[in-house]
Design a protein around this motif. Structure first.
Motif, PDB file in Angstrom:
ATOM      1  N   LYS A 465      68.129  35.148  19.434  1.00 38.09           N
ATOM      2  CA  LYS A 465      68.381  36.548  19.076  1.00 38.09           C
ATOM      3  C   LYS A 465      69.772  36.759  18.476  1.00 38.09           C
ATOM      4  O   LYS A 465      69.946  37.515  17.522  1.00 38.09           O
ATOM      5  CB  LYS A 465      68.194  37.446  20.300  1.00 38.09           C
ATOM      6  N   ALA A 466      70.773  36.088  19.055  1.00 39.03           N
ATOM      7  CA  ALA A 466      72.142  36.258  18.552  1.00 39.03           C
ATOM      8  C   ALA A 466      72.252  35.731  17.129  1.00 39.03           C
ATOM      9  O   ALA A 466      72.866  36.369  16.250  1.00 39.03           O
ATOM     10  CB  ALA A 466      73.127  35.541  19.468  1.00 39.03           C
ATOM     11  N   SER A 467      71.637  34.574  16.870  1.00 36.32           N
ATOM     12  CA  SER A 467      71.687  33.994  15.523  1.00 36.32           C
ATOM     13  C   SER A 467      70.914  34.860  14.540  1.00 36.32           C
ATOM     14  O   SER A 467      71.333  35.038  13.386  1.00 36.32           O
ATOM     15  CB  SER A 467      71.116  32.572  15.537  1.00 36.32           C
ATOM     16  N   ALA A 468      69.779  35.399  14.993  1.00 32.22           N
ATOM     17  CA  ALA A 468      68.978  36.267  14.124  1.00 32.22           C
ATOM     18  C   ALA A 468      69.785  37.504  13.722  1.00 32.22           C
ATOM     19  O   ALA A 468      69.745  37.950  12.572  1.00 32.22           O
ATOM     20  CB  ALA A 468      67.689  36.673  14.828  1.00 32.22           C
ATOM     21  N   LYS A 469      70.534  38.031  14.682  1.00 29.97           N
ATOM     22  CA  LYS A 469      71.353  39.222  14.384  1.00 29.97           C
ATOM     23  C   LYS A 469      72.457  38.879  13.382  1.00 29.97           C
ATOM     24  O   LYS A 469      72.721  39.638  12.448  1.00 29.97           O
ATOM     25  CB  LYS A 469      71.962  39.753  15.686  1.00 29.97           C
ATOM     26  N   GLU A 470      73.085  37.695  13.565  1.00 30.96           N
ATOM     27  CA  GLU A 470      74.116  37.248  12.614  1.00 30.96           C
ATOM     28  C   GLU A 470      73.533  37.115  11.216  1.00 30.96           C
ATOM     29  O   GLU A 470      74.161  37.457  10.214  1.00 30.96           O
ATOM     30  CB  GLU A 470      74.679  35.888  13.062  1.00 30.96           C
ATOM     31  N   ALA A 471      72.314  36.584  11.137  1.00 37.55           N
ATOM     32  CA  ALA A 471      71.661  36.399   9.835  1.00 37.55           C
ATOM     33  C   ALA A 471      71.433  37.737   9.142  1.00 37.55           C
ATOM     34  O   ALA A 471      71.651  37.872   7.933  1.00 37.55           O
ATOM     35  CB  ALA A 471      70.338  35.661  10.023  1.00 37.55           C
ATOM     36  N   ARG A 472      71.011  38.732   9.910  1.00 33.23           N
ATOM     37  CA  ARG A 472      70.750  40.051   9.311  1.00 33.23           C
ATOM     38  C   ARG A 472      72.048  40.688   8.811  1.00 33.23           C
ATOM     39  O   ARG A 472      72.081  41.325   7.753  1.00 33.23           O
ATOM     40  CB  ARG A 472      70.053  40.963  10.324  1.00 33.23           C
ATOM     41  N   LYS A 473      73.128  40.521   9.581  1.00 32.70           N
ATOM     42  CA  LYS A 473      74.430  41.038   9.144  1.00 32.70           C
ATOM     43  C   LYS A 473      74.873  40.342   7.855  1.00 32.70           C
ATOM     44  O   LYS A 473      75.379  40.973   6.921  1.00 32.70           O
ATOM     45  CB  LYS A 473      75.487  40.808  10.236  1.00 32.70           C
ATOM     46  N   ALA A 474      74.668  39.011   7.814  1.00 34.08           N
ATOM     47  CA  ALA A 474      75.059  38.245   6.623  1.00 34.08           C
ATOM     48  C   ALA A 474      74.231  38.671   5.412  1.00 34.08           C
ATOM     49  O   ALA A 474      74.754  38.741   4.290  1.00 34.08           O
ATOM     50  CB  ALA A 474      74.877  36.742   6.893  1.00 34.08           C
ATOM     51  N   ALA A 475      72.963  38.962   5.624  1.00 34.00           N
ATOM     52  CA  ALA A 475      72.106  39.410   4.527  1.00 34.00           C
ATOM     53  C   ALA A 475      72.601  40.733   3.965  1.00 34.00           C
ATOM     54  O   ALA A 475      72.619  40.947   2.741  1.00 34.00           O
ATOM     55  CB  ALA A 475      70.655  39.550   5.023  1.00 34.00           C
TER      56      ALA A 475
END
Length: 484
Positions: A465-475
């Motif tokens: 979940k933490a990595s998924a959230k980072e990915a969305r922020k990066a997108a």
């Protein structure tokens, strides 16, 4: 440079010579050839070109069917095919006052193709036969002839309740579905398909849960019609068919046969397209404008056509196609051509580069000079290093960090385009982020047209979940940076 994916997966077909042998061995065509060789000045036909009744016993004997109760029927069918395919030529009998004067028949021009023609000539002859049998298969079933005869003795077409276009479209659709089941990964492959499943594929709406009684009755009616049609199509070599168990078709008031296992689906008919059938159905689809590729279609094309063409191929078919493409080419020249074709910033370019890399994996060390030529290329330098490293090559320069992240984005973009397995894609994503700390902080800055799209996909697919959230922020950062 990119192309839309083919409508259908590619089919694997035997060589034309092997298909031509199958065509000549098809029972109905083989019988038609025998009758064409038998036809001569003494052979008599009626006004429609059919053998007169008096000739049928001799024709059945020529076919070795004299003792078969249906021998004369088979002989009549084989003769009509011979006429339809030009294996025999007929001078029709007279109508009207001279109707008692039969016509004559003899060998036709196409008979010479059987022994003297090319495989393509023979297949053209067989396709003509397939067309003729298809027309017979969609013709109306005349159970009660008296009910449809007009006062003038002619058949009343309107009384038939028969729509020739709808009938042909339905059978075309059935054969198309059978073809798709045969060529699709995870489909029937070379195995037979139960007739109920095939009928249901044409009748039951895709979004219907439990079929209604009315729909089930339509499926049953379709099965019975298909049973008749596949019995006609089998002798031309199109299908192998196990008919519906006649015990299931007992007339009202008749005693049905002893019960058998209700779970035995084979009782309800089983059908498979032969290799010749795949060839025939594909030919009809191509003539109708359907994109129906075959493995080997791209062998003589350039690298651009190869990489675009295999974009929608399953992995095994793509590997087979690329191996065939490489087989007739100089390794170094082929490598240069592939690398040139892999360049680009369009939506299809990541998948082209992935297929380029996979194709180059089949090329030997002779390709090394071409690969080294692109080490400094922003788009190709990463895959070039992978290729060299896999072969244990010396003096492979370390990639700059920007190239590492560009290749990561490009690789994921390619996988997203290839409709691969979800678990494999998740493992690729999690492996990349696990090996590179601060992956997302670097990734959103990558100058790649698919950066934002890839990061959004990583946000959906990453199971942490933490990595998924980072990915969305990066997108979000990537979209803001590019202004999209």
């Amino acid at each position: 440079m990119s192309a839309e994916h083919p409508t259908l997966p590619p089919v694997r077909l035997p060589a034309d010579a092997e298909l031509a042998r199958d065509a000549l061995a098809a029972p109905l065509l083989a019988q038609a050839v025998r009758l064409a060789r038998w036809a001569g000045p003494a052979t008599r036909v009626d006004a429609g070109g059919d053998l007169v009744d008096e000739q049928l016993p001799e024709a059945a004997e020529v076919l070795g069917l004299a003792d078969d109760e249906d021998g004369e029927t088979w002989a009549g069918d084989a003769w009509r095919l011979a006429v339809d395919t030009g294996l025999v030529t007929v001078e029709d009998g007279e109508e009207g006052e001279d109707a008692d004067l039969p016509g004559r028949a003899g060998p036709g021009e196409n008979l010479a193709l059987v022994t003297g023609g090319s495989p393509q000539d023979v297949l053209g002859l067989w396709l003509d036969g397939f067309d003729a049998v298809f027309a017979d298969a969609v013709a109306p079933v005349l159970d009660d002839l008296d009910a449809i005869l007009g006062e003038d003795g002619e058949i009343d077409i309107e009384a038939l309740d028969w729509d020739p276009e709808a009938e042909a479209e339905f059978l075309e659709g059935v054969l198309g579905n059978l073809y798709l089941l045969t060529v699709s990964e995870g489909g029937a492959g070379e195995g037979p398909v139960p007739l109920p499943a095939l009928a249901a594929s044409m009748v039951v709406p895709d979004d219907m849960g439990e079929p209604t009684d009315d729909v089930l009755e339509q499926v049953s009616d379709a099965m019975m019609r298909l049973d008749e049609q596949f019995r006609l199509l089998e002798p031309i070599g199109l299908v192998e068919y196990q008919p519906v168990d006649e015990a299931l078709m007992a007339e009202e008031g008749e005693e049905p046969a002893p019960p058998v296992d209700d779970e035995d689906v084979t009782r309800y008919g089983m059908v498979r397209l032969t290799p010749l059938g795949l060839y025939g159905v594909r030919t009809r689809m191509l003539e109708a404008g359907v994109d129906a590729p075959a493995v080997g279609d791209l062998t003589e094309k350039d690298a651009d056509a190869l990489l675009d063409g295999i974009a929608g191929y399953p992995a095994a078919a793509a590997r087979e196609e690329t191996a065939a493409w490489l087989a007739g080419r100089d390794a170094l020249g082929a490598a240069r051509e592939l690398l040139h074709a892999a360049r680009g910033a369009d939506a299809g370019s990541p998948l082209r580069r992935l297929h380029c890399q996979q194709t180059l994996s089949l090329v030997g060390a002779e390709a090394e000079p071409a690969v080294r030529e692109v080490l400094d290329d922003a788009e190709l330098g990463g895959l070039a290093r992978v290729w060299l490293a896999e072969r244990g090559a010396a003096d492979v320069p370390a990639p700059p960090e920007s190239m590492i992240f560009w290749l990561a984005i490009d690789t994921i973009a390619a996988q997203l385009s290839s409709d691969g397995y979800l678990q494999e894609l998740q493992e690729l994503i999690e492996g990349l982020t696990g090996r590179h700390s601060g992956f997302f902080e670097a990734a959103w800055r990558v100058e790649h047209p698919a950066t934002a799209e890839v990061l959004e996909a990583m946000g959906r697919l990453h199971r942490d979940k933490a990595s998924a959230k980072e990915a969305r922020k990066a997108a979000f950062k990537a979209r803001s940076r590019s202004g999209s």
